[in-house]
Scaffold this motif. Structure first.
Motif, short mmCIF file in Angstrom:
data_model
loop_
_atom_site.label_atom_id
_atom_site.label_comp_id
_atom_site.label_asym_id
_atom_site.label_seq_id
_atom_site.Cartn_x
_atom_site.Cartn_y
_atom_site.Cartn_z
N PHE A 177 48.02 65.43 28.54
CA PHE A 177 46.59 65.46 28.83
C PHE A 177 45.89 64.30 28.12
CE2 PHE A 177 42.23 66.70 28.14
CZ PHE A 177 41.87 67.28 29.35
N ALA A 178 46.26 64.05 26.86
CA ALA A 178 45.64 62.96 26.12
C ALA A 178 45.94 61.61 26.77
CB ALA A 178 46.14 62.97 24.67
N ALA A 179 47.18 61.44 27.25
CA ALA A 179 47.55 60.17 27.88
C ALA A 179 46.86 60.00 29.23
CB ALA A 179 49.06 60.08 28.04
N ALA A 180 46.77 61.09 30.02
CA ALA A 180 46.26 60.98 31.39
C ALA A 180 44.74 60.94 31.46
CB ALA A 180 46.78 62.14 32.23
N PHE A 181 44.04 61.65 30.56
CA PHE A 181 42.60 61.81 30.70
C PHE A 181 41.79 61.21 29.55
CE2 PHE A 181 44.48 65.45 32.99
CZ PHE A 181 44.02 65.14 34.26
N VAL A 182 42.46 60.66 28.53
CA VAL A 182 41.73 60.05 27.43
C VAL A 182 42.21 58.63 27.18
CG1 VAL A 182 41.15 60.22 24.98
CG2 VAL A 182 41.27 62.30 26.36
N LEU A 183 43.47 58.46 26.82
CA LEU A 183 43.97 57.14 26.44
C LEU A 183 43.97 56.17 27.61
CD1 LEU A 183 46.94 58.16 24.11
CD2 LEU A 183 44.54 57.80 23.54
N PHE A 184 44.60 56.55 28.71
CA PHE A 184 44.71 55.64 29.84
C PHE A 184 43.35 55.30 30.45
CE2 PHE A 184 45.66 54.68 34.35
CZ PHE A 184 46.48 53.57 34.14
N PRO A 185 42.45 56.27 30.69
CA PRO A 185 41.13 55.89 31.22
C PRO A 185 40.34 54.98 30.29
CG PRO A 185 41.52 58.22 31.55
CD PRO A 185 42.62 57.73 30.66
N CYS A 186 40.41 55.22 28.98
CA CYS A 186 39.70 54.34 28.05
C CYS A 186 40.27 52.93 28.08
CB CYS A 186 39.77 54.91 26.64
SG CYS A 186 38.82 56.43 26.40
N LEU A 187 41.60 52.81 28.17
CA LEU A 187 42.21 51.49 28.27
C LEU A 187 41.86 50.80 29.58
CD1 LEU A 187 45.72 52.21 26.71
CD2 LEU A 187 43.81 50.99 25.67
N VAL A 188 41.77 51.56 30.66
CA VAL A 188 41.33 50.99 31.94
C VAL A 188 39.90 50.46 31.83
CG1 VAL A 188 40.78 51.54 34.35
CG2 VAL A 188 42.93 52.32 33.35
N PHE A 189 39.02 51.22 31.21
CA PHE A 189 37.65 50.78 31.01
C PHE A 189 37.61 49.48 30.20
CE2 PHE A 189 33.50 50.73 29.00
CZ PHE A 189 32.65 51.16 30.02
N PHE A 190 38.43 49.41 29.15
CA PHE A 190 38.50 48.20 28.34
C PHE A 190 39.04 47.02 29.15
CE2 PHE A 190 41.47 45.64 25.75
CZ PHE A 190 40.56 44.96 24.98
N ALA A 191 40.09 47.25 29.93
CA ALA A 191 40.67 46.17 30.75
C ALA A 191 39.67 45.68 31.79
CB ALA A 191 41.95 46.65 31.42
N CYS A 192 38.91 46.57 32.38
CA CYS A 192 37.90 46.16 33.37
C CYS A 192 36.80 45.33 32.71
CB CYS A 192 37.30 47.39 34.05
SG CYS A 192 38.43 48.28 35.12
#
Length: 870
Positions: A177-192
């Protein structure tokens, strides 16, 4: 003429009968919508189109909000309002709505007492009996194993079933859950954000860049801009991670209860969010420092360029002079170097206090995070827990203050965690503190038994069996699997968690088994040691020690926390325990042995099997005499109840791995219920928290908790919106802490009113029974009060052969440690098997690997790990 009975139409009857499932479905849909809003912002809000879309939507909302207001606002104020609306509306508001819905809609099924089962009252409670736990959303009911229906391996390995199992694992396993809904979305926001800044051709110098540096190297301007943007993007990434930091670790967290996580499992999300935030904060500071490294080196190697610096020290960019401390709230303006003081870091002499304060607060905040990271290492946390605890409660507020002073929108990004924690934790903590003030002698302790359990490393090792009084509401809300916190102010200011076990046959008392492994439990055992009794008193360890011989420590017991065991969801349940890990399963065994399964019903537990490996002969004897012998005695000659009911098959296997010829000493018992001891009037039965989530059986009993939660969250959100509408300038650093102060006093005020209301209601309902002794007689709640003094059951070491009493089978093995394959062998062929395990890491790891190997062959199995190590 009699009036005919009113029969509601069938739809109304069905809605009332399955109301818990309806509530769960509504809660599921609402929570998924809130999750979608937050994920949509994280995945799309960082792109150029996403930023423009959110800006347009927020502008439309603000225009509709102020459609009757003709006042014109400046462009800067409009941008601040739009940004605040986006942040609060996509991060804070969804978390608040999902949490509030969980507080209101999560309930538990009514607790059916043992005497009601004996009298055959199942028909009167058919609606409640046929329901699963209220927070169970799945309505899939597998067929019974009695009909010989066993799913094939091919069907279990079908792609559709594997996909459903993978989706379910995203919510059941905190790491996924942490990887799918917290870590990965935050990293996507940073990459964008990084991609947008890299591809932007219209980047303009920001306030963080100095005009003289840009003019000195015009061909390096884009690189400097990109470096500054990248550093700021890392700062936003850290704030997004911090927005999720306190959601899983808040006491009585409704979202954790909704996801059915234990507190230890929820801490996994807290750890990963904190690690990402600390890494991003370190990168933010390092890149800003890298942007200025050339200027610092140039000053060090060319002293003639230092017209106003007076020195090339690195720390002059982080330590504001005395003038800045006197005028901390001054406007951002160019100060004369003579007024500014010695050490202006700017080459042109246009020194600003704000620049130095930003550097100083950022450095102090980063140092606080580094201390938090070092103190959270497993070695420090396990061996120096007090240091870990003190650093957390001291460094976390320091970082919050420094981060708020560092960036004027920090409070907006941290609002989900701050508001959620205030709405869920403050009322419960105030209520617990108020009860300690009203009852300075703490919880009423009925008896304490010190069970000797020596080991080669701890010859004086022991297990304390603490039996305390429980109020009627505590007896009603308690479920197997709950734990409570114990605080002894004379030993430690911190509360320590311990699993709660029921006392068989008595609903007016509960039990805690704690092993002397750390400083707290060791010192507590020493306080109860017979060596502390006065020399004038003759002590016999085989008989209860007169409690008037010494003064027992004051214990404040607060609860309940954690999730109840969900063994009803599975047809075959295997319990694996090691040592003191038997504690979470004691109450489960008593409930399982008394449970009845209706003929033809599906989805009910058919078999429960316990494998307990223990080397402490005294602990085995104690558990056998208080639980195993009780189950065997109560169900001897049990024919299965009514002819349409079938009991759950219970198998208890004890594996004694200690020395075979060692005579264990008898425990020392301190009986505080003896007639020679007058229970202190300042003590009270254990009262559960009124702000626990999912502890009550009806929604109407959750209204006060919901109103308290909604008031704190909504009013706090409104105050943040007012702060955002009047956002202080970037130079007004003192104005940034005003919303923190407002949120603190607002949350404390609402919590105080809620606790006062609960105290007034409880005083007339539950706490009026404190003067009655005994609290609740055995005839009221059960027919068996305590183990008889005569005809005591033989020790388990004499019962080498199997013994069966009704639906309960007992087996004792000496010197044999079971193989993991033997423990999980009963799960083969089950439709919905489950493994509950509590013990050392080696036991948990070996059983997990064995079950995972069976899952590769198509045998699905749920694993519930009872872990006490954070």
């Amino acid at each position: 003429m009699t009036t005919p009975a009113f029969h509601p139409p069938p739809p109304i009857r069905y809605l009332h009968r399955y109301r818990h499932h309806v509530h769960s479905l509504l809660l599921l849909l609402l929570s998924l919508q809130c999750l979608f809003v937050t994920q949509f912002y994280l995945y799309y809000g960082g792109t150029s189109r996403g930023r423009q879309w959110f800006r347009d939507v927020s502008s439309m909302i603000l225009l509709f909000w102020k459609r009757g207001d003709d006042d014109e606002e400046e462009e800067g104020d409009a941008n601040a309002r739009r940004a605040a609306l986006v942040i609060l509306g996509t991060l804070a508001l969804p978390a608040g709505i999902a949490g509030g819905a969980s507080v209101l809609l999560l309930t538990t099924r009514r607790k059916v007492r043992r005497r009601e089962r004996e009298r055959g009252r199942h028909d009167d409670d058919e609606d409640d009996d046929e329901e699963e736990d209220c927070d169970e959303v799945s309505t899939e009911v597998p067929p019974s194993r009695n009909k010989g229906v066993v799913a094939s391996s091919k069907k279990r390995n079908s792609p559709r079933r594997r996909f459903r199992r993978w989706i379910a694992s995203l919510f059941r396993r905190p790491s996924r859950f942490a990887a799918a809904f917290v870590l990965f979305p935050c990293l996507v926001f940073f990459a964008c954000n990084v991609q947008r800044h890299v591809s932007s051709s219209s980047a303009t110098p920001t306030e963080s860049l100095h005009a003289d540096d840009i003019a000195a190297s015009p061909n390096r301007q884009p690189r400097r801009l990109l470096l500054v943007h990248l550093a700021n993007d890392l700062g936003i990434l850290a704030l997004l991670s911090f927005s999720h930091l306190l959601l899983p670790v808040s006491p009585h967290s409704p979202l954790v209860r909704l996801l059915r996580w234990s507190p230890v499992e929820a801490a996994v999300l807290h750890k990963w969010a904190g690690r990402l935030a600390i890494a991003a904060t370190g990168g933010h500071g390092a890149l800003h420092l890298a942007g200025a490294w050339r200027r610092w080196i140039d000053r060090a190697w060319h002293p003639e360029k230092e017209r106003h610096v007076g020195g090339a020290s690195f720390w002059r960019g982080y330590l504001p002079p005395s003038t800045c401390w006197k005028h901390a709230a001054a406007d951002r303006a160019s100060l004369d170097p003579s007024r500014f003081g010695h050490g202006c870091p700017r080459e042109d002499g246009r020194c600003v206090c704000y620049d130095l304060f930003v550097n100083l607060t950022g450095l102090l905040g980063l140092l606080a995070l580094v201390v938090l990271l070092v103190s959270s290492v497993e070695y420090v946390r396990r061996r120096r827990y007090r240091f870990f605890y003190v650093m957390h409660i001291s460094m976390a507020p320091l970082f919050l203050l420094m981060a708020t002073l560092h960036y004027n929108r920090t409070i907006l990004y941290l609002s989900p965690s701050l508001l959620y924690y205030a709405a869920t934790a403050l009322p419960a903590r105030l209520q617990s503190r108020g009860r300690r003030r009203r009852r300075p002698r703490g919880t009423r302790i009925l008896s304490v038994a010190a069970i000797p359990c020596p080991t080669p490393r701890r010859p004086d090792g022991a297990v304390l069996d603490v039996v305390f009084a429980a109020s009627p509401r505590a007896a009603e809300e308690y479920r197997p699997g709950h734990h409570c916190t114990v605080r002894v102010l004379s030993l430690s200011l911190k509360s320590h968690p311990f699993t709660v076990a029921a006392v068989p046959g008595r609903d007016d008392r509960l039990r805690i088994l704690m092993k002397t492994a750390g400083p707290f439990t060791t010192e507590l055992a020493r306080r109860f040691d017979a060596a502390d009794v006065d020399d004038d008193v003759d002590v016999d360890v085989e008989s209860p020690v007169p409690p008037s011989a010494f003064s027992p420590p004051t214990m404040h017991i607060d609860g309940f926390r954690g999730l109840p065991h969900r063994w009803h969801r599975h047809d075959v349940v295997v319990l694996a325990a090691g040592g003191i890990g038997i504690t979470p399963f004691l109450s489960l065994l008593v409930d399982a042995a008394s449970d009845r399964r209706r003929a033809g019903s599906s989805g009910r537990t058919e078999a429960v099997e316990l494998h307990w490996t223990c080397r402490d002969a005294g602990l085995i004897r104690h558990v056998y005499e208080h639980y195993v012998s009780y189950i065997l005695r109560e169900h001897a000659g049990d024919g299965g109840g009514a002819k349409d009911e079938f009991p759950v098959r219970v198998t208890v296997t004890i594996h004694h791995t200690g020395p075979a010829h060692v005579v264990d000493p008898l425990p020392t018992v301190y009986d505080f219920e003896s007639s020679s001891f007058d229970i202190d009037d300042d003590t009270s039965p254990m009262m559960p928290s009124s702000f626990a989530v999912g502890a009550r059986t009806d929604i109407s009993r959750n209204i006060l908790h919901f109103v308290t939660y909604a008031s704190i969250f909504s009013l706090g959100l409104s105050s943040l919106w007012i702060f955002a509408a009047r956002m202080p300038s970037k130079d007004d650093m003192v104005g940034r802490i005003r919303p923190l102060i407002a949120l603190t006093f607002l949350s404390l005020g609402i919590s105080f009113l809620a606790v006062a209301r609960v105290a007034s209601v409880s005083r007339s309902d539950d706490e009026n029974d404190d003067d009655a002794r005994p609290l609740i007689s055995g005839d009221t709640y059960g027919s068996f009060a305590s183990p008889p003094t005569e005809g005591r059951p033989s020790p388990p070491f004499d019962a080498m052969a199997s013994r069966t009493a009704g639906n309960v089978t007992y087996r004792f093995r000496r010197g044999v440690r079971p193989h993991p394959r033997e423990v999980v062998s009963s799960l083969k062929g089950a439709r919905t098997p489950a493994l509950f395990v509590c013990g050392p890491k080696g036991l948990v790891t070996s059983l997990r690997e064995e079950v995972r190997g069976r899952e590769s062959e198509g045998d699905d199995c749920e694993i519930y790990e009872e872990v006490f190590e954070m």
